[in-house]
Enzyme design. Structure first.
Site, mmCIF file in Angstrom:
data_model
loop_
_atom_site.group_PDB
_atom_site.id
_atom_site.type_symbol
_atom_site.label_atom_id
_atom_site.label_comp_id
_atom_site.label_asym_id
_atom_site.label_seq_id
_atom_site.Cartn_x
_atom_site.Cartn_y
_atom_site.Cartn_z
ATOM 1 N N GLY A 1 32.988 48.325 46.517
ATOM 2 C CA GLY A 1 31.548 48.180 46.347
ATOM 3 C C GLY A 1 30.986 47.218 47.371
ATOM 4 O O GLY A 1 31.691 46.329 47.859
ATOM 5 N N GLY B 1 36.543 49.227 44.637
ATOM 6 C CA GLY B 1 35.846 50.413 44.176
ATOM 7 C C GLY B 1 36.376 51.695 44.780
ATOM 8 O O GLY B 1 36.245 52.773 44.181
ATOM 9 N N GLU C 1 39.355 41.595 44.541
ATOM 10 C CA GLU C 1 38.221 40.909 43.913
ATOM 11 C C GLU C 1 38.476 39.435 43.636
ATOM 12 O O GLU C 1 37.544 38.626 43.618
ATOM 13 C CB GLU C 1 37.850 41.623 42.604
ATOM 14 C CG GLU C 1 37.230 42.994 42.796
ATOM 15 C CD GLU C 1 38.259 44.085 43.058
ATOM 16 O OE1 GLU C 1 37.859 45.224 43.302
ATOM 17 O OE2 GLU C 1 39.480 43.790 43.025
ATOM 18 N N ASP D 1 37.965 45.212 38.747
ATOM 19 C CA ASP D 1 37.236 46.074 37.813
ATOM 20 C C ASP D 1 37.617 47.543 38.035
ATOM 21 O O ASP D 1 38.760 47.855 38.298
ATOM 22 C CB ASP D 1 35.736 45.828 37.928
ATOM 23 C CG ASP D 1 35.164 46.160 39.295
ATOM 24 O OD1 ASP D 1 35.908 46.135 40.297
ATOM 25 O OD2 ASP D 1 33.952 46.458 39.380
#
Length: 349
Positions: free
Chosen positions: A67, A117, A140, A148
């Site tokens: 992301g 992502g 992350e 995530d």
């Protein structure tokens, strides 16, 4: 290549292609990419003219760097952007789940960088191809966030406690190790990918047993990585260090070992945000045995709270904005992060 951030094509043979088209950012995902992607996946699920989907990234650097977290940094001081950031996470997780549920083959080309992502988007694909150029990671932890996109689901499927090791250290994996943790299905040299995709695109999938013929085609291109991985040889050590249910106990186990691996791993973990470390370990423990859907729902709650946590923005600042790599976290030590604080990240809102 156009200036559109995402491209969709279909052909008469039943092949649809999604191309992430932001090569300058290594195809980092944005809300404006995810909205049409989700719609197309839903549309193609019902379209009998579509027999399979190819998922790939534009440019030479990689499939997808994850992301666009740098863009979300502005949410720190703008409530409207904060709301948009939450919408981004919601639709990202919905799209990840749709890929995993898709009833037709999805061939994901994980050539080059595939992180965060990008892993979430492709993990549920039926046929995940890696190459000698693949660099696979959930990074992350480096920016004060948490792994995530369903990471608690798929990292827990890695052998032993390797998932915890990868989450807490943000270690980058190459081909052999990605295969070892079942993060991909086939290794195909990057210089053969173009030929493979051409063969897929020019085969009439309307008149064949799609699943069987696709697997035979992939098998014809599949090889063994020329470079060995390291995770298999480290399995026993990783299981010994990371079997504990608190970060402090993991650090204590590493401290008692003077091997190069233990020393480096301890140093790496302690360089991360203490909040991220403790929340992430709790996330992985909670995710054991959970469905992808349940893990993604937990991720949505965690993302909401991280977007209101100043250490997340400080992590993004230090790595992606100012790039000084000197984060000044509010919670500086593991002891500063209480169990109550960790629990608050999991509370529905």
């Amino acid at each position: 290549m156009t200036d559109q951030a995402i491209l969709f094509t279909t052909n008469e043979n039943g092949v649809a292609t999604i191309t992430l088209n932001r090569p300058k950012t290594i195809n980092a995902l944005t809300y404006d990419m995810l909205v049409p992607m989700k719609q197309k996946i839903q549309e193609w699920e019902q379209d009998q003219a579509i027999q399979m989907v190819i998922l790939k990234g534009a440019g030479s650097k990689g499939f997808c760097a994850g992301g666009d977290m740098k863009a979300l940094y502005k949410a720190r001081q703008d409530s409207e952007i904060l709301q948009e950031a939450e919408q981004f996470f919601a639709i990202e997780y919905q799209t990840d789940e749709l890929v995993a549920q898709f009833s037709k083959p999805i061939v994901a080309c994980l050539d080059g960088i595939v992180m965060g992502g990008g892993i979430g988007l492709s993990y549920g694909a039926s046929h995940r191809i890696i190459t000698e150029r693949t660099k696979w990671a959930m990074p992350e932890m480096n920016i004060g966030f948490f792994p995530d996109v369903g990471a608690a689901y798929y990292l827990n499927k890695a052998p032993g406690y390797i998932g915890r090791y990868l989450a807490l250290t943000a270690t980058v994996l190459h081909a052999a190790d990605v295969l070892y943790i079942s993060g991909a299905d086939a290794f195909i040299p990057s210089d053969r990918l173009t030929d493979l995709l051409h063969q897929i695109e020019t085969t009439n999938w309307h008149t064949t047993n799609t699943g069987k013929q696709l697997q035979e085609l992939l098998d014809a291109y599949t090889e063994q990585p020329k470079t060995d991985g390291t995770l298999a040889s480290l399995q026993a050590d990783i299981d010994r260090y990371f079997s504990f249910n608190s970060v402090e106990e993991i650090i204590d186990a590493l401290t008692k070992d003077t091997s190069d691996f233990a020393v480096k791993t301890r140093e790496t973990i302690l360089s991360k945000s203490p909040v991220s470390l403790k929340v992430t370990l709790a996330q992985l423990i909670k995710g054991e045995g959970e469905t992808l859907k349940a893990c993604l729902e937990t991720d949505r709650i965690l993302a909401h709270h991280f977007m209101r946590n100043e250490d997340f923005f400080e992590g993004v600042r230090s790595v992606l904005v100012d790039k000084d790599h000197q984060p000044q976290y509010r919670y500086k030590q593991l002891a500063d992060v209480s169990e109550e604080l960790v629990s608050s990240f999991f509370k529905a809102y």
